[in-house]
Design an enzyme around this catalytic site. Sequence first.
Site: not given
Length: 341
Positions: A19, A21
């Site tokens: 992932d 952020d």
Amino acid sequence: MSADAGDRLIDGYTLVVFDLDGVIYLIDRPIPGAVEAVARLHAEGRAVAYATNNASRRSSQVADLLTGMGVPARPEEVLTSAAASAELLRDRLPAGAPVLVVGAEALRAELRAVGLTPVSRVDEKPAAVVQGYGPQVGWAELAEASLAVRAGAIWVATNTDRTLPSGRGPLPGNGALVAVLRTALERDPDVVVGKPESALFETAARRSGGGRTLVVGDRLDTDIEGARRAGLDSLLVLTGVSRVPELLAAEPGRRPTYVARDLAGLFDPAAVVRVPGPADAGGWSVTDRDGTLELAGSGRPLDALAALCAAAWSGPASARIRPAGPDAARALESFGLPTGG
């Protein structure tokens, strides 16, 4: 206990899917240690990919952003919910079909790239509505989307993240805006494309050539749940949204395979732990005393966390936690857990 009795976690996997952020960067700045971790993976010749629910940037823009932060990335390594949503609609609609967009310019660009026509008003007779995060989204766009869905347009949400991380704390995410339409329309979207749906991770895993894939994320409700739906192992890092209290209360479908404070856990066996762990290992013990979990002993805080996960996940989700001794109090404090019982 560490991930595998002294072995590096990374050595068990062919592909690492990150992932972004909350894992690699926070809004526009790299998280400490992330650049070095990815550089080390590249230096070892390991395959990496990036899967993000953020629909406000195209894959090429995300790759440029990462490269600018010191994380060399190619557009084909980046999987976004915006591109996946556009591809889904391309497969369902005639070429050139109008699609009403609620979101950023990147989402419109992805629709154009697959031969669809982005529009902004219901009187343009959109065949679908696609809703993604955009910092400028307001009432007017949501009103047009509401009218279009009521008129029969397919409603596709790029993702339903309730919040997004920021330097000032969690901010409203696309899920909060989807909730506005859900309330107005008294129904759910027809399709949710991004995490926790498994499509992004399944697409990435197909690139591993049959090897094992590890998903690294900071959110239990998107990254970890999505990995579990895709049948993949996952590592929760505590650098983004989900924190230890949420981990201890997590339902089975949102429980990670491993936990680390940050990406150092990929390489350092002492910086990662498999969860749940034995309730009496690593120098710690957890005892249920009338609904309160009492942590006693001393040792590595991550081992204490693994023991707490074992106890919390086998008992009432709302169990309180208290320390038995100063070492236990320090371990709880290091994870932001209360020590007052």
